[in-house]
Design an enzyme around this catalytic site. Structure first.
Site, PDB file in Angstrom:
ATOM      1  N   GLU A  34      46.544  31.144  28.471  1.00  0.00           N
ATOM      2  CA  GLU A  34      45.200  31.700  28.589  1.00  0.00           C
ATOM      3  C   GLU A  34      44.823  32.539  27.380  1.00  0.00           C
ATOM      4  O   GLU A  34      43.680  32.521  26.922  1.00  0.00           O
ATOM      5  CB  GLU A  34      45.078  32.516  29.875  1.00  0.00           C
ATOM      6  N   TYR A 117      38.881  37.929  33.262  1.00  0.00           N
ATOM      7  CA  TYR A 117      39.058  36.481  33.307  1.00  0.00           C
ATOM      8  C   TYR A 117      40.532  36.102  33.244  1.00  0.00           C
ATOM      9  O   TYR A 117      41.025  35.331  34.066  1.00  0.00           O
ATOM     10  CB  TYR A 117      38.304  35.791  32.158  1.00  0.00           C
ATOM     11  N   ASP A 135      35.082  31.249  33.384  1.00  0.00           N
ATOM     12  CA  ASP A 135      34.906  31.216  31.942  1.00  0.00           C
ATOM     13  C   ASP A 135      33.491  30.703  31.663  1.00  0.00           C
ATOM     14  O   ASP A 135      32.684  30.535  32.574  1.00  0.00           O
ATOM     15  CB  ASP A 135      35.984  30.356  31.273  1.00  0.00           C
TER      16      ASP A 135
END
Length: 283
Positions: A34, A117, A135
């Site tokens: 990520e 996030y 996102d």
């Protein structure tokens, strides 16, 4: 927004691209993916991710390595602050979490460089936690299907409400894929969308995604930018020290020595480089 979950899950069952991080459920490896995927194309990330997690399969392995070594492995992904933060997060995990990436939202948010996030992505993709991962692609799908723009809080609430509690991984992956490949920012392929009939926008009228809090904003010009010059210097430092007098050449800045020195000193201030005996080198 009823009628979205089933069709999107069914579409995602056959549409997900085989990215390597989709094959793991380990929080550390998901966290690495990520962080790498922030502002970097997945196709560029895939080989770097494989190399990185092979070299540092655990937070302890990453934490034990010097930052300079970790930055060398990161080279090619850009945005070296992300690497510095990931290294700092690994050290924090070792120092305060027994070497295990936290499994709570609060614990993840306390790590360096981990925002809302990324924290939710780790929980959803490693643990299958029923949280929405928002996102820019997901935000676009949510805004268009509902016909409403919204701030970050409203979009997160919509995303959370849609997550099937027992299929959080599949749902979040599918809706992200839908936004990346079908409900795209430019030229969306509405004719291929599995939820076109349930979509409030359907490509007609003002695009609600453009007013979304997660709407993508174009970056400034790359050619000749400070970002480009910093990237060139980081690549040069990965090969060895650079003398202060050679900074402008390494950055492709010609005779702009004052600008080159300013940018190099900024990297030092950020902990991404260090000065020693008239030379600059990785920490």
């Amino acid at each position: 927004m009823e009628g979205l979950t089933g069709p999107i899950l069914a579409w995602g069952a056959d549409a997900l691209r085989p990215w390597p991080w989709r094959e793991v459920r380990d929080r550390w490896r998901i966290l690495v993916s990520e962080v790498m995927l922030q502002q970097t194309q997945a196709s560029r990330v895939a080989p770097k991710w494989r190399d990185f997690v092979a070299a540092y399969p655990t937070p302890a392995a990453c934490a034990a390595a010097p930052l300079g070594e970790v930055l060398r492995r990161w080279q090619g992904l850009g945005y070296p602050r992300r690497c510095r933060n990931l290294h700092a997060a690994a050290r924090e995990v070792v120092a305060h979490h027994g070497g295990e990436v936290p499994g709570t939202l609060a614990g993840l948010l306390a790590l360096p460089g981990v925002g809302p996030y990324t924290a939710r992505a780790v929980l959803a993709f490693a643990d299958g936690a029923p949280v929405g991962v928002v996102d820019v692609n997901v935000a676009r799908v949510l805004a268009r299907t509902s016909g409403m723009a919204g701030g970050a809080r409203a979009l997160q609430a919509r995303a959370d409400a849609l997550v099937p509690p027992d299929r959080a991984w599949e749902w979040n992956q599918a809706v992200m894929e839908l936004g990346a490949r079908v409900c795209t920012a430019r030229a969306p392929r509405c004719g291929e969308c599995p939820v076109a009939r349930a979509c409030a926008w359907r490509g007609r009228g003002p695009d609600p995604a453009r007013a979304s809090a997660h709407a993508s904003r174009p970056q400034g010009r790359w050619e000749g930018s400070d970002r480009q010059a910093r990237g060139r210097l980081m690549r040069a430092l990965a090969g060895g020290p650079v003398r202060a007098g050679d900074l402008a050449t390494a950055m492709g800045l010609g005779r702009a020595r004052v600008r080159a020195r300013r940018l190099a000193d900024a990297l030092v201030d950020e902990g991404l480089a260090r000065r020693a005996r008239g030379r600059y080198e990785l920490p």
